[in-house]
Design a protein around this motif. Structure first.
Motif, PDB file in Angstrom:
ATOM      1  N   THR A 194       0.842  -1.201   0.000  1.00 21.71           N
ATOM      2  CA  THR A 194       0.000   0.000   0.000  1.00 21.71           C
ATOM      3  C   THR A 194       0.872   1.243   0.000  1.00 21.71           C
ATOM      4  OG1 THR A 194      -0.080   0.061   2.423  1.00 21.71           O
ATOM      5  CG2 THR A 194      -1.839  -1.148   1.297  1.00 21.71           C
ATOM      6  N   GLU A 195       0.254   2.373  -0.207  1.00 30.50           N
ATOM      7  CA  GLU A 195       0.831   3.718  -0.159  1.00 30.50           C
ATOM      8  C   GLU A 195       1.657   4.023  -1.399  1.00 30.50           C
ATOM      9  OE1 GLU A 195       1.446   5.562   3.988  1.00 30.50           O
ATOM     10  OE2 GLU A 195       2.407   3.589   4.129  1.00 30.50           O
ATOM     11  N   GLY A 196       1.670   5.317  -1.704  1.00 34.47           N
ATOM     12  CA  GLY A 196       2.407   5.796  -2.859  1.00 34.47           C
ATOM     13  C   GLY A 196       1.478   6.153  -4.006  1.00 34.47           C
ATOM     14  N   GLN A 197       1.984   6.949  -4.940  1.00 33.59           N
ATOM     15  CA  GLN A 197       1.226   7.231  -6.150  1.00 33.59           C
ATOM     16  C   GLN A 197       1.030   5.946  -6.942  1.00 33.59           C
ATOM     17  OE1 GLN A 197       3.055   9.746  -9.262  1.00 33.59           O
ATOM     18  NE2 GLN A 197       1.146  10.929  -9.206  1.00 33.59           N
TER      19      GLN A 197
ATOM     20  N   TYR B 189       1.410   1.942  -5.969  1.00 30.50           N
ATOM     21  CA  TYR B 189       1.725   0.993  -4.904  1.00 30.50           C
ATOM     22  C   TYR B 189       2.854   0.063  -5.342  1.00 30.50           C
ATOM     23  CZ  TYR B 189      -2.741   2.215  -2.632  1.00 30.50           C
ATOM     24  OH  TYR B 189      -3.778   2.874  -2.016  1.00 30.50           O
TER      25      TYR B 189
ATOM     26  N   ASN C  34       7.723   1.248  -4.304  1.00 29.30           N
ATOM     27  CA  ASN C  34       6.538   1.980  -4.727  1.00 29.30           C
ATOM     28  C   ASN C  34       6.976   3.264  -5.408  1.00 29.30           C
ATOM     29  OD1 ASN C  34       7.423   3.495  -2.535  1.00 29.30           O
ATOM     30  ND2 ASN C  34       5.374   3.807  -1.684  1.00 29.30           N
TER      31      ASN C  34
ATOM     32  N   ALA D 201       6.871   7.081  -5.010  1.00 29.02           N
ATOM     33  CA  ALA D 201       6.606   7.909  -3.831  1.00 29.02           C
ATOM     34  C   ALA D 201       6.861   9.391  -4.105  1.00 29.02           C
ATOM     35  CB  ALA D 201       7.488   7.445  -2.671  1.00 29.02           C
TER      36      ALA D 201
ATOM     37  N   THR E  23       4.875  11.239   0.681  1.00 27.82           N
ATOM     38  CA  THR E  23       4.421   9.852   0.732  1.00 27.82           C
ATOM     39  C   THR E  23       5.610   8.964   1.035  1.00 27.82           C
ATOM     40  OG1 THR E  23       2.696  10.284  -0.899  1.00 27.82           O
ATOM     41  CG2 THR E  23       3.317   7.987  -0.562  1.00 27.82           C
TER      42      THR E  23
ATOM     43  N   ASN F 252      11.319   1.812   4.691  1.00 24.79           N
ATOM     44  CA  ASN F 252      10.184   2.716   4.829  1.00 24.79           C
ATOM     45  C   ASN F 252      10.750   4.077   5.215  1.00 24.79           C
ATOM     46  OD1 ASN F 252       7.859   4.136   5.430  1.00 24.79           O
ATOM     47  ND2 ASN F 252       6.906   2.476   6.588  1.00 24.79           N
TER      48      ASN F 252
ATOM     49  N   ALA G 144      10.001   8.000   5.242  1.00 22.63           N
ATOM     50  CA  ALA G 144       8.892   8.951   5.155  1.00 22.63           C
ATOM     51  C   ALA G 144       9.255  10.206   4.368  1.00 22.63           C
ATOM     52  CB  ALA G 144       8.426   9.344   6.554  1.00 22.63           C
TER      53      ALA G 144
ATOM     54  N   GLN H 188      10.385  13.215  -5.401  1.00 25.84           N
ATOM     55  CA  GLN H 188       9.658  12.050  -5.889  1.00 25.84           C
ATOM     56  C   GLN H 188      10.633  11.020  -6.440  1.00 25.84           C
ATOM     57  OE1 GLN H 188       6.278  12.789  -8.323  1.00 25.84           O
ATOM     58  NE2 GLN H 188       6.011  10.651  -8.935  1.00 25.84           N
TER      59      GLN H 188
END
Length: 320
Positions: free
Chosen positions: A41-44, A46, A61, A63, A67, A86, A88, A94
């Motif tokens: 999950t997460e990100g423009q 995934y 992902n 990001a 994100t 991970n 942040a 990007q």
């Protein structure tokens, strides 16, 4: 490419719920299955960029700033993914649409770029340091931008610590270990457009394999191709071979995304090229040659869209 298989990401920012990673036999194109994406999950996007690292498959992902940048790992094709990175903040830029790797999960690096700087995450004994080293691109002491498109910048770390970097609408650029510009491959070598490439030691020679938006004679974003060139003696006077001459397919590569992977051994050289919306092709050369490769075979179509040419063997330069 990992252990004789290709892992193919099918992802769209508007349809993240329907993303998938298809597994196919790298030599025949036979479907093997899919990877589990439970918890991705997460990100423009995934699911954005997938690579092999030390016999395992990892995926980033896409990001944007704000994100988290995530990298997932699978121990095998039947396992569930788990997060190994991970971050942040990831330099407030990007990244993730293209992830580049060096080494393995015991001693390696994960590399990303937005076109202005590189973020390099060290990997040691399976643990990724979530604080990256940032290296800005410069030329003659001034900031320098490698063409970028949503974090889609491909990086190759060389044995001497320098980097080959390819961004959207750029030919490969060579930077030293501090990010200072050294040289650039002529745009004619990639017909002006590229976003992915590999630099390959094979036998006694060194080669560049770059995915281009255009074939040898095309004038639109359709008909992508592989540019293959011997760079053993440097890049000043290289003569690229474009495979296939008439390109991969008529669908326009409007995503500006491409990928190249390879397998080099004493038995031969295998190269796979992906061009978004056009498909994946497989090229092969049987064994190392001290005099260098003058032609490679376009063995077959692996995965394709409906309008993609079919590869039945023979010299790829002669395939129409």
């Amino acid at each position: 490419f990992c252990n004789g298989k290709l892992y193919i990401v099918n992802s769209n920012a508007a349809y993240n719920s329907s993303q998938s990673v298809k597994i196919v036999n790298a030599y025949t194109g036979a479907n093997i299955g899919t990877l589990s994406l439970n918890g991705v999950t997460e990100g423009q996007l995934y699911a954005a960029s997938i690579k092999a690292m030390g016999g395992k498959v990892i995926m980033s992902n896409g990001a944007p700033s704000g994100t988290p940048l995530k990298v997932y790992c699978w121990d095998n094709d039947a396992s569930e993914p788990y997060v190994i990175l991970n971050d942040a903040t990831h330099g407030s830029v990007q990244v993730g649409e293209i992830m580049s790797v060096w080494g393995d999960l015991n001693d390696g690096k994960l590399m990303f770029s937005d076109g202005n700087k590189m973020l390099i995450y060290t990997v040691s004994k399976g643990v990724v340091n979530a604080t990256p080293t940032e290296i800005k691109f410069t030329k003659s002491g001034a900031a320098y931008q490698v063409g970028s498109h949503k974090g889609a910048v491909d990086i190759t770390l060389n044995d001497d610590g320098s980097y080959w970097v390819i961004g959207k609408d750029q030919s490969p650029i060579h930077f030293n270990s501090n990010g200072e510009y050294i040289e650039q491959v002529a745009t004619s070598a990639v017909n002006g457009y590229a976003v992915a490439g590999r630099f390959i030691d094979f036998g006694t020679q060194k080669y560049m394999a770059a995915a281009t938006y255009l074939n040898k004679s095309a004038t639109t974003l359709a008909e992508g191709a592989l540019s293959f060139a011997n760079i053993t003696d440097g890049i000043s006077n290289i003569t690229p071979l474009f495979y296939p001459t008439d390109g991969l397919g008529k669908t326009r590569n409007t995503q500006f995304m491409q990928s190249v992977c390879y397998e080099s051994s004493a038995y031969g050289l295998n190269i796979w090229t992906l061009s978004c919306l056009q498909g994946i092709t497989y090229y092969a050369y049987p064994n190392p040659s001290t005099s260098g490769i003058t032609a490679i075979r376009g063995d077959r179509k692996i995965v394709s869209t409906a309008d993609m040419v079919s590869y039945l063997g023979g010299d790829a330069k002669e395939i129409r």
